[in-house]
Design a protein around this motif. Structure first.
Motif, PDB file in Angstrom:
ATOM      1  N   TRP A  58      -9.537  -8.012  -3.721  1.00  0.00           N
ATOM      2  CA  TRP A  58      -9.889  -7.662  -5.096  1.00  0.00           C
ATOM      3  C   TRP A  58      -9.489  -6.225  -5.415  1.00  0.00           C
ATOM      4  O   TRP A  58      -9.110  -5.919  -6.558  1.00  0.00           O
ATOM      5  N   ARG A  59      -9.545  -5.355  -4.403  1.00  0.00           N
ATOM      6  CA  ARG A  59      -9.153  -3.965  -4.622  1.00  0.00           C
ATOM      7  C   ARG A  59      -7.657  -3.870  -4.942  1.00  0.00           C
ATOM      8  O   ARG A  59      -7.235  -3.038  -5.751  1.00  0.00           O
ATOM      9  N   VAL A  60      -6.862  -4.698  -4.296  1.00  0.00           N
ATOM     10  CA  VAL A  60      -5.421  -4.715  -4.556  1.00  0.00           C
ATOM     11  C   VAL A  60      -5.163  -5.022  -6.024  1.00  0.00           C
ATOM     12  O   VAL A  60      -4.400  -4.314  -6.708  1.00  0.00           O
ATOM     13  N   GLU A  66      -4.392  -0.803 -12.434  1.00  0.00           N
ATOM     14  CA  GLU A  66      -4.650   0.571 -12.871  1.00  0.00           C
ATOM     15  C   GLU A  66      -3.395   1.433 -12.770  1.00  0.00           C
ATOM     16  O   GLU A  66      -3.145   2.292 -13.623  1.00  0.00           O
ATOM     17  N   LEU A  67      -2.611   1.226 -11.736  1.00  0.00           N
ATOM     18  CA  LEU A  67      -1.358   1.975 -11.611  1.00  0.00           C
ATOM     19  C   LEU A  67      -0.395   1.595 -12.733  1.00  0.00           C
ATOM     20  O   LEU A  67       0.275   2.463 -13.302  1.00  0.00           O
ATOM     21  N   ALA A  68      -0.346   0.316 -13.068  1.00  0.00           N
ATOM     22  CA  ALA A  68       0.531  -0.124 -14.162  1.00  0.00           C
ATOM     23  C   ALA A  68       0.102   0.505 -15.488  1.00  0.00           C
ATOM     24  O   ALA A  68       0.955   0.847 -16.318  1.00  0.00           O
ATOM     25  N   GLU A  77       1.226  -5.183   0.537  1.00  0.00           N
ATOM     26  CA  GLU A  77       1.509  -6.047   1.673  1.00  0.00           C
ATOM     27  C   GLU A  77       0.267  -6.164   2.544  1.00  0.00           C
ATOM     28  O   GLU A  77      -0.545  -5.234   2.633  1.00  0.00           O
ATOM     29  N   ALA A  78       0.099  -7.332   3.142  1.00  0.00           N
ATOM     30  CA  ALA A  78      -1.036  -7.569   4.028  1.00  0.00           C
ATOM     31  C   ALA A  78      -0.780  -6.907   5.377  1.00  0.00           C
ATOM     32  O   ALA A  78       0.322  -6.996   5.919  1.00  0.00           O
ATOM     33  N   LEU A  79      -1.818  -6.272   5.911  1.00  0.00           N
ATOM     34  CA  LEU A  79      -1.715  -5.598   7.200  1.00  0.00           C
ATOM     35  C   LEU A  79      -2.475  -6.320   8.295  1.00  0.00           C
ATOM     36  O   LEU A  79      -2.388  -5.953   9.457  1.00  0.00           O
ATOM     37  N   GLY A  80      -3.243  -7.343   7.953  1.00  0.00           N
ATOM     38  CA  GLY A  80      -4.095  -8.022   8.923  1.00  0.00           C
ATOM     39  C   GLY A  80      -5.503  -7.474   8.880  1.00  0.00           C
ATOM     40  O   GLY A  80      -5.762  -6.389   8.341  1.00  0.00           O
ATOM     41  N   ASP A  81      -6.450  -8.230   9.448  1.00  0.00           N
ATOM     42  CA  ASP A  81      -7.862  -7.834   9.449  1.00  0.00           C
ATOM     43  C   ASP A  81      -8.357  -7.563   8.035  1.00  0.00           C
ATOM     44  O   ASP A  81      -9.168  -6.647   7.807  1.00  0.00           O
ATOM     45  N   GLN A  82      -7.869  -8.343   7.065  1.00  0.00           N
ATOM     46  CA  GLN A  82      -8.256  -8.235   5.662  1.00  0.00           C
ATOM     47  C   GLN A  82      -7.845  -6.912   5.023  1.00  0.00           C
ATOM     48  O   GLN A  82      -8.283  -6.591   3.913  1.00  0.00           O
ATOM     49  N   ARG A  83      -7.007  -6.140   5.684  1.00  0.00           N
ATOM     50  CA  ARG A  83      -6.548  -4.887   5.110  1.00  0.00           C
ATOM     51  C   ARG A  83      -5.225  -5.103   4.376  1.00  0.00           C
ATOM     52  O   ARG A  83      -4.412  -5.940   4.766  1.00  0.00           O
ATOM     53  N   HIS A  84      -5.029  -4.335   3.323  1.00  0.00           N
ATOM     54  CA  HIS A  84      -3.814  -4.413   2.520  1.00  0.00           C
ATOM     55  C   HIS A  84      -3.339  -3.002   2.201  1.00  0.00           C
ATOM     56  O   HIS A  84      -4.145  -2.094   1.981  1.00  0.00           O
ATOM     57  N   LEU A  85      -2.028  -2.839   2.162  1.00  0.00           N
ATOM     58  CA  LEU A  85      -1.420  -1.576   1.759  1.00  0.00           C
ATOM     59  C   LEU A  85      -0.943  -1.696   0.321  1.00  0.00           C
ATOM     60  O   LEU A  85      -0.147  -2.584  -0.001  1.00  0.00           O
ATOM     61  N   VAL A  86      -1.434  -0.833  -0.538  1.00  0.00           N
ATOM     62  CA  VAL A  86      -0.960  -0.733  -1.921  1.00  0.00           C
ATOM     63  C   VAL A  86      -0.102   0.516  -2.004  1.00  0.00           C
ATOM     64  O   VAL A  86      -0.510   1.595  -1.565  1.00  0.00           O
ATOM     65  N   ARG A  87       1.100   0.367  -2.572  1.00  0.00           N
ATOM     66  CA  ARG A  87       2.039   1.492  -2.565  1.00  0.00           C
ATOM     67  C   ARG A  87       2.868   1.480  -3.841  1.00  0.00           C
ATOM     68  O   ARG A  87       3.391   0.450  -4.252  1.00  0.00           O
ATOM     69  N   THR A  88       3.004   2.650  -4.459  1.00  0.00           N
ATOM     70  CA  THR A  88       3.848   2.769  -5.641  1.00  0.00           C
ATOM     71  C   THR A  88       5.309   2.900  -5.228  1.00  0.00           C
ATOM     72  O   THR A  88       5.626   3.178  -4.074  1.00  0.00           O
ATOM     73  N   SER A  89       6.179   2.737  -6.189  1.00  0.00           N
ATOM     74  CA  SER A  89       7.570   3.134  -6.010  1.00  0.00           C
ATOM     75  C   SER A  89       7.641   4.666  -6.095  1.00  0.00           C
ATOM     76  O   SER A  89       6.725   5.324  -6.590  1.00  0.00           O
ATOM     77  N   ARG A 132     -11.319   9.336 -12.408  1.00  0.00           N
ATOM     78  CA  ARG A 132     -10.955   9.585 -11.013  1.00  0.00           C
ATOM     79  C   ARG A 132     -11.936   8.900 -10.059  1.00  0.00           C
ATOM     80  O   ARG A 132     -11.522   8.296  -9.065  1.00  0.00           O
ATOM     81  N   LEU A 133     -13.214   8.993 -10.369  1.00  0.00           N
ATOM     82  CA  LEU A 133     -14.209   8.331  -9.534  1.00  0.00           C
ATOM     83  C   LEU A 133     -14.044   6.814  -9.577  1.00  0.00           C
ATOM     84  O   LEU A 133     -14.236   6.122  -8.562  1.00  0.00           O
ATOM     85  N   ARG A 134     -13.686   6.281 -10.723  1.00  0.00           N
ATOM     86  CA  ARG A 134     -13.512   4.829 -10.845  1.00  0.00           C
ATOM     87  C   ARG A 134     -12.407   4.341  -9.904  1.00  0.00           C
ATOM     88  O   ARG A 134     -12.548   3.304  -9.244  1.00  0.00           O
ATOM     89  N   LEU A 135     -11.314   5.072  -9.821  1.00  0.00           N
ATOM     90  CA  LEU A 135     -10.235   4.695  -8.919  1.00  0.00           C
ATOM     91  C   LEU A 135     -10.675   4.825  -7.460  1.00  0.00           C
ATOM     92  O   LEU A 135     -10.347   3.976  -6.620  1.00  0.00           O
ATOM     93  N   TRP A 136     -11.407   5.883  -7.146  1.00  0.00           N
ATOM     94  CA  TRP A 136     -11.893   6.079  -5.774  1.00  0.00           C
ATOM     95  C   TRP A 136     -12.813   4.932  -5.363  1.00  0.00           C
ATOM     96  O   TRP A 136     -12.669   4.358  -4.271  1.00  0.00           O
ATOM     97  N   VAL A 137     -13.734   4.562  -6.245  1.00  0.00           N
ATOM     98  CA  VAL A 137     -14.647   3.466  -5.928  1.00  0.00           C
ATOM     99  C   VAL A 137     -13.896   2.140  -5.817  1.00  0.00           C
ATOM    100  O   VAL A 137     -14.177   1.325  -4.931  1.00  0.00           O
ATOM    101  N   ALA A 138     -12.927   1.913  -6.703  1.00  0.00           N
ATOM    102  CA  ALA A 138     -12.150   0.675  -6.629  1.00  0.00           C
ATOM    103  C   ALA A 138     -11.391   0.562  -5.318  1.00  0.00           C
ATOM    104  O   ALA A 138     -11.195  -0.538  -4.794  1.00  0.00           O
ATOM    105  N   ALA A 139     -10.981   1.691  -4.770  1.00  0.00           N
ATOM    106  CA  ALA A 139     -10.207   1.674  -3.531  1.00  0.00           C
ATOM    107  C   ALA A 139     -11.079   1.705  -2.291  1.00  0.00           C
ATOM    108  O   ALA A 139     -10.753   1.069  -1.279  1.00  0.00           O
TER     109      ALA A 139
END
Length: 217
Positions: A58-60, A66-68, A77-89, A132-139
């Motif tokens: 859901w964080r992804v 929000e970035l858009a 991309e999925a990293l395993g163990d339910q972790r995901h990497l979110v990355r901008t161009s 700023r706090l909203r993004l921190w909490v979302a992540a």
């Protein structure tokens, strides 16, 4: 994952804070909230890229949206163990943020080891607000009764003191937790502070689980 918003009772009318998430339009400067947490940046020429590892799908969805809203293309991309990497161009619009937050390591003596990677540290005058706090909490935010955790970057020791000061400046003094106590993270406790945090953030994203967003006690 289902994206249908869960049924929620209407919130009581609340006065908007001057520092709240609804107080201004989204901007790239808001991404300082991700850097206050576990977000990272790298520079390339006159551009920069922001990335952050999150622990739930859901964080992804929330972060990519929000970035858009701030004109930034992002993938994940999925990293395993339910972790995901979110990355901008890489984007030139991120370069000022990277310039403000990344410090080159001290120069090494001739013949010494090669310089390390730039160190992340908030710039002078760094402050937090609702966006700023909203993004921190979302992540990287999570309820941990009787408080709420805001997770930090594992290796970001240089950020901890100024980020804690910025939390206190918006009425959210928090306790710093080390790894042995479940950190690194700041933990906000107390009815008044949790209500203040909820007011600053605004309504939760429709897909956020109840334990991942602060509510009025």
């Amino acid at each position: 994952m289902p994206l249908t918003p869960p049924d929620r009772p209407p919130d009581p009318v609340r006065q908007l804070s001057l520092f709240g998430a609804e107080a201004a339009d989204p901007s790239v400067a808001d991404l300082a909230g991700l850097l206050a947490g576990p977000g990272e940046m790298v520079r390339m020429g006159g551009t920069a890229r922001l990335s952050i590892v999150v622990d739930a799908a859901w964080r992804v969805h929330v972060l990519v949206a929000e970035l858009a809203r701030r004109g930034l293309a992002a993938g994940w991309e999925a990293l395993g163990d339910q972790r995901h990497l979110v990355r901008t161009s890489y984007a030139s619009t991120l370069a000022p943020l990277a310039l403000a937050w990344l410090r080159d390591p001290p120069a090494q003596a001739p013949g010494g080891p090669a310089p390390g990677s730039p160190v992340k540290r908030p710039p002078a005058g760094f402050h937090l607000n609702g966006r700023r706090l909203r993004l921190w909490v979302a992540a990287a935010g999570k309820a941990e009764p009787p408080g709420f955790l805001l997770r930090l970057g594992v290796d970001d020791e240089a950020c901890r003191e100024p980020v804690g000061a910025a939390l206190a400046a918006v009425g959210l003094p928090a306790a710093l937790l080390d790894a042995e106590a479940g950190g690194p993270a700041y933990r906000i406790t107390g009815r008044r502070r949790l209500s203040r945090l909820a007011d600053l953030l605004g309504d939760p994203p429709p897909t956020a689980p109840p334990d991942s967003w602060p509510h009025h006690p």
